[in-house]
Design an enzyme around this catalytic site. Structure first.
Site, PDB file in Angstrom:
ATOM      1  N   LEU A  28     -40.103  -9.641 -69.131  1.00 18.17           N
ATOM      2  CA  LEU A  28     -41.154 -10.006 -68.256  1.00 18.17           C
ATOM      3  C   LEU A  28     -41.967 -11.141 -68.971  1.00 18.17           C
ATOM      4  O   LEU A  28     -42.698 -11.894 -68.153  1.00 18.17           O
ATOM      5  CB  LEU A  28     -41.988  -8.724 -68.030  1.00 18.17           C
ATOM      6  CG  LEU A  28     -41.745  -7.698 -67.255  1.00 18.17           C
ATOM      7  CD1 LEU A  28     -42.697  -6.372 -67.340  1.00 18.17           C
ATOM      8  CD2 LEU A  28     -41.311  -7.931 -65.669  1.00 18.17           C
ATOM      9  N   GLY A  29     -41.910 -11.152 -70.175  1.00 19.37           N
ATOM     10  CA  GLY A  29     -42.798 -12.250 -70.818  1.00 19.37           C
ATOM     11  C   GLY A  29     -42.299 -12.334 -72.146  1.00 19.37           C
ATOM     12  O   GLY A  29     -41.910 -11.476 -72.735  1.00 19.37           O
ATOM     13  N   GLU A  30     -42.886 -13.559 -72.807  1.00 15.51           N
ATOM     14  CA  GLU A  30     -42.539 -13.893 -74.023  1.00 15.51           C
ATOM     15  C   GLU A  30     -43.582 -14.906 -74.612  1.00 15.51           C
ATOM     16  O   GLU A  30     -43.851 -15.811 -74.130  1.00 15.51           O
ATOM     17  CB  GLU A  30     -41.156 -14.576 -74.288  1.00 15.51           C
ATOM     18  CG  GLU A  30     -40.883 -14.894 -75.680  1.00 15.51           C
ATOM     19  CD  GLU A  30     -39.274 -15.115 -76.077  1.00 15.51           C
ATOM     20  OE1 GLU A  30     -38.435 -15.106 -75.053  1.00 15.51           O
ATOM     21  OE2 GLU A  30     -39.038 -14.854 -77.115  1.00 15.51           O
ATOM     22  N   GLY A  31     -44.360 -14.375 -75.568  1.00 17.57           N
ATOM     23  CA  GLY A  31     -45.186 -15.154 -76.281  1.00 17.57           C
ATOM     24  C   GLY A  31     -45.004 -15.255 -77.684  1.00 17.57           C
ATOM     25  O   GLY A  31     -44.029 -14.864 -78.179  1.00 17.57           O
ATOM     26  N   PHE A  33     -46.290 -13.690 -79.997  1.00 17.48           N
ATOM     27  CA  PHE A  33     -46.447 -12.678 -80.920  1.00 17.48           C
ATOM     28  C   PHE A  33     -45.613 -11.308 -80.279  1.00 17.48           C
ATOM     29  O   PHE A  33     -45.839 -10.333 -80.760  1.00 17.48           O
ATOM     30  CB  PHE A  33     -47.938 -12.235 -81.058  1.00 17.48           C
ATOM     31  CG  PHE A  33     -48.799 -13.145 -81.455  1.00 17.48           C
ATOM     32  CD1 PHE A  33     -48.647 -13.463 -82.761  1.00 17.48           C
ATOM     33  CD2 PHE A  33     -49.337 -14.291 -80.736  1.00 17.48           C
ATOM     34  CE1 PHE A  33     -49.695 -14.424 -83.359  1.00 17.48           C
ATOM     35  CE2 PHE A  33     -50.294 -15.329 -81.134  1.00 17.48           C
ATOM     36  CZ  PHE A  33     -50.126 -15.274 -82.540  1.00 17.48           C
ATOM     37  N   GLY A  34     -44.744 -11.598 -79.345  1.00 20.01           N
ATOM     38  CA  GLY A  34     -43.881 -10.473 -78.850  1.00 20.01           C
ATOM     39  C   GLY A  34     -43.194 -10.756 -77.533  1.00 20.01           C
ATOM     40  O   GLY A  34     -43.560 -11.789 -76.961  1.00 20.01           O
ATOM     41  N   LYS A  56     -43.232  -3.730 -74.668  1.00 21.77           N
ATOM     42  CA  LYS A  56     -43.682  -4.827 -75.823  1.00 21.77           C
ATOM     43  C   LYS A  56     -43.030  -4.727 -77.212  1.00 21.77           C
ATOM     44  O   LYS A  56     -43.368  -3.682 -77.888  1.00 21.77           O
ATOM     45  CB  LYS A  56     -44.894  -5.199 -75.822  1.00 21.77           C
ATOM     46  CG  LYS A  56     -45.396  -6.288 -76.415  1.00 21.77           C
ATOM     47  CD  LYS A  56     -47.012  -6.477 -76.342  1.00 21.77           C
ATOM     48  CE  LYS A  56     -47.475  -7.329 -75.251  1.00 21.77           C
ATOM     49  NZ  LYS A  56     -48.735  -7.658 -75.710  1.00 21.77           N
ATOM     50  N   ASP A 168     -59.107 -12.281 -74.470  1.00 24.12           N
ATOM     51  CA  ASP A 168     -58.133 -12.961 -73.764  1.00 24.12           C
ATOM     52  C   ASP A 168     -58.074 -12.883 -72.353  1.00 24.12           C
ATOM     53  O   ASP A 168     -57.022 -12.770 -71.648  1.00 24.12           O
ATOM     54  CB  ASP A 168     -56.784 -12.696 -74.396  1.00 24.12           C
ATOM     55  CG  ASP A 168     -55.616 -13.789 -74.087  1.00 24.12           C
ATOM     56  OD1 ASP A 168     -56.096 -14.920 -73.701  1.00 24.12           O
ATOM     57  OD2 ASP A 168     -54.329 -13.773 -74.467  1.00 24.12           O
TER      58      ASP A 168
HETATM   59  P1  ADP Z   1     -47.975 -11.265 -73.701  1.00 22.11           P
HETATM   60  O1  ADP Z   1     -49.015 -12.216 -72.791  1.00 22.11           O
HETATM   61  O2  ADP Z   1     -48.410 -11.101 -74.932  1.00 22.11           O
HETATM   62  O3  ADP Z   1     -46.524 -11.617 -73.404  1.00 22.11           O
HETATM   63  P2  ADP Z   1     -48.545  -9.047 -71.898  1.00 22.11           P
HETATM   64  O4  ADP Z   1     -49.089  -7.653 -72.519  1.00 22.11           O
HETATM   65  O5  ADP Z   1     -49.723  -9.883 -71.386  1.00 22.11           O
HETATM   66  O6  ADP Z   1     -47.792  -9.810 -73.318  1.00 22.11           O
HETATM   67  O7  ADP Z   1     -47.523  -9.059 -70.872  1.00 22.11           O
HETATM   68  C1  ADP Z   1     -46.502 -10.011 -70.366  1.00 22.11           C
HETATM   69  C2  ADP Z   1     -46.488  -9.618 -68.802  1.00 22.11           C
HETATM   70  O8  ADP Z   1     -45.833  -8.509 -68.697  1.00 22.11           O
HETATM   71  C3  ADP Z   1     -47.721  -9.554 -68.243  1.00 22.11           C
HETATM   72  O9  ADP Z   1     -48.158 -11.056 -67.892  1.00 22.11           O
HETATM   73  C4  ADP Z   1     -47.339  -8.952 -66.895  1.00 22.11           C
HETATM   74  O10 ADP Z   1     -46.483  -9.584 -65.905  1.00 22.11           O
HETATM   75  C5  ADP Z   1     -46.293  -7.957 -67.387  1.00 22.11           C
HETATM   76  N1  ADP Z   1     -46.860  -6.656 -67.736  1.00 22.11           N
HETATM   77  C6  ADP Z   1     -47.508  -6.449 -68.760  1.00 22.11           C
HETATM   78  N2  ADP Z   1     -47.935  -5.021 -68.954  1.00 22.11           N
HETATM   79  C7  ADP Z   1     -47.338  -4.489 -67.637  1.00 22.11           C
HETATM   80  C8  ADP Z   1     -47.582  -3.067 -67.212  1.00 22.11           C
HETATM   81  N3  ADP Z   1     -48.350  -2.134 -67.718  1.00 22.11           N
HETATM   82  N4  ADP Z   1     -47.002  -3.218 -65.768  1.00 22.11           N
HETATM   83  C9  ADP Z   1     -46.604  -4.253 -65.189  1.00 22.11           C
HETATM   84  N5  ADP Z   1     -46.399  -5.275 -65.687  1.00 22.11           N
HETATM   85  C10 ADP Z   1     -46.780  -5.578 -67.142  1.00 22.11           C
END
Ligand code: ADP
Ligand code: MG
Length: 353
Positions: A28-31, A33-34, A56, A168
């Site tokens: 779903l995402g990659e930053g 820090f994770g 995560k 943030d």
């Molecule tokens: P990071 O920004 O550090 O990569 P996030 O916690 O913001 O991590 O999560 C990344 C992405 O994952 C979010 O932008 C969202 O799209 C999705 N996501 C995170 N937590 C949830 C959740 N509980 N339910 C649905 N989608 C989520």
């Protein structure tokens, strides 16, 4: 009954998990820090292919994020995504990584929804369910945006009342929870809990410059840099009053309000350009308006028109959030009591039809 005993018992009674309990789905995402994945329990594969959990895998900041999520679950559960469990996974390479598990709240962040041409009507559909009145107009848009702002400020007030500053706040970190049909805050990786001194030293490099308030430090640099936990507990309410660190999140929320009113600010480049213009006006939103309104295109004029409804209470609210001095910004609680929210929001609108 002692808070810590209660926390311990609660933690003990909840199921514990480890690495092998989870099956990973789509990323779903990659930053920095994770990495975040959809996931499900191996024993109980979800009927949905992608899984009903979010996982995560975080670096060293994961420890703080677990702490924050545990605290939020006990103190203000509805403000943030539903946290299931967090643990240190040591079988991987050096040092190990922190694994954090949440319920999957829904497909869309506020950022996803704002990028749609249908915004804010797409949000209206999600909040109210299948509908509805197809009349479109600025009044209706204003009510939808008002409802989103109310939900955001409600969640933020929960965090701030608990002593947590998010640091943030941005549309990418606001998820639409399909279960409760409300917006919730996610990503506590940069958050600070000032009542117990967790993540007390501000990590400015974690902050997203597009949404960050102009102050470089959310706490005065003259305050002690790393108090031990008991000292911080005793001092922090005073430090909070002195520094009003929550107003950092209020600034970011004000920028989101502006993005909802002005479509041109929803793109990265549009927001960056706005930030430059605002800086040139010494962060005076009224000055910014004076500088852009005379040569505004119809879309920009429409944004001002929306904020000017009902005697300009929307404009009044946003100017009380986006201010240079943290001390002059409104708090989440005070914002919720602002006359902008006196008018009925979305639900009332649906009953009226
Ligand atoms: P990071 O920004 O550090 O990569 P996030 O916690 O913001 O991590 O999560 C990344 C992405 O994952 C979010 O932008 C969202 O799209 C999705 N996501 C995170 N937590 C949830 C959740 N509980 N339910 C649905 N989608 C989520
Ligand atoms: Mg994020």
């Amino acid at each position: 009954f002692d808070m810590f005993v209660l926390a311990f018992v609660e933690r003990f009674l909840r199921p514990t998990y480890r690495k092998d309990d989870f099956v990973l789905g789509k990323k779903l995402g990659e930053g920095a820090f994770g990495v975040v994945y959809r996931a499900s329990l191996a024993k109980k594969p979800s009927s949905k292919k992608e899984g009903d959990l979010v996982l995560k895998k975080a670096t060293e900041y994961g420890a703080v994020e677990i702490w924050m999520n545990e605290r939020v679950r006990r103190a203000c559960a509805n403000s943030c995504a539903d946290f299931v469990y967090g643990f240190l996974e040591t079988s991987s390479k050096k040092g190990g990584e922190y694994w954090l598990i949440w319920r999957f709240e829904g497909e869309a962040t506020l950022s996803d929804l704002m990028q749609s041409k249908e915004f804010p009507y797409n949000v209206e559909t999600m909040i109210l369910g299948e509908i509805q009145d197809m009349r479109k107009g600025i009044e209706r848009e204003n009510r939808i945006i008002q409802t989103i702002m109310r939900q955001l400020l409600f969640a933020l007030d929960g965090l701030h009342s608990t002593g947590i500053v998010h640091r943030d706040i941005k549309p990418q970190n606001v998820i639409f929870s399909e279960g409760s049909r409300t917006f919730k805050i996610i990503d506590l990786g940069a958050a600070a809990d000032l009542r117990v001194g967790i993540n007390y030293i501000p990590k400015e490099f974690l902050l997203d410059p597009r949404y960050a308030a102009p102050e470089q430090y959310i706490m005065s640099t003259q305050t002690p840099s790393a108090p031990s936990a008991p000292v911080a507990t005793a001092l922090s309410p005073v430090l909070w009053q002195m520094n009003l660190p929550d107003r950092f999140d209020i600034y970011s929320t004000g920028l989101m309000f502006l993005q909802m009113a002005f479509p041109a600010l929803r793109s990265d480049s549009g927001l960056i350009q706005f930030n430059r213009q605002l800086k040139r006006c010494d962060y005076d939103l009224v000055g910014w308006r004076k500088s852009v309104e005379p040569r505004a295109n119809s879309e920009l004029r429409r944004g001002f028109e929306l904020l000017d409804l009902d005697g300009g209470i929307g404009w009044e609210l946003v100017t009380s959030m986006v201010r240079y001095k943290a001390r002059q910004r409104t708090s989440a609680k005070a914002a919720l009591a602002h006359p902008y929210f006196d008018r009925e929001g979305l639900l009332a609108l649906s009953f009226m039809q």
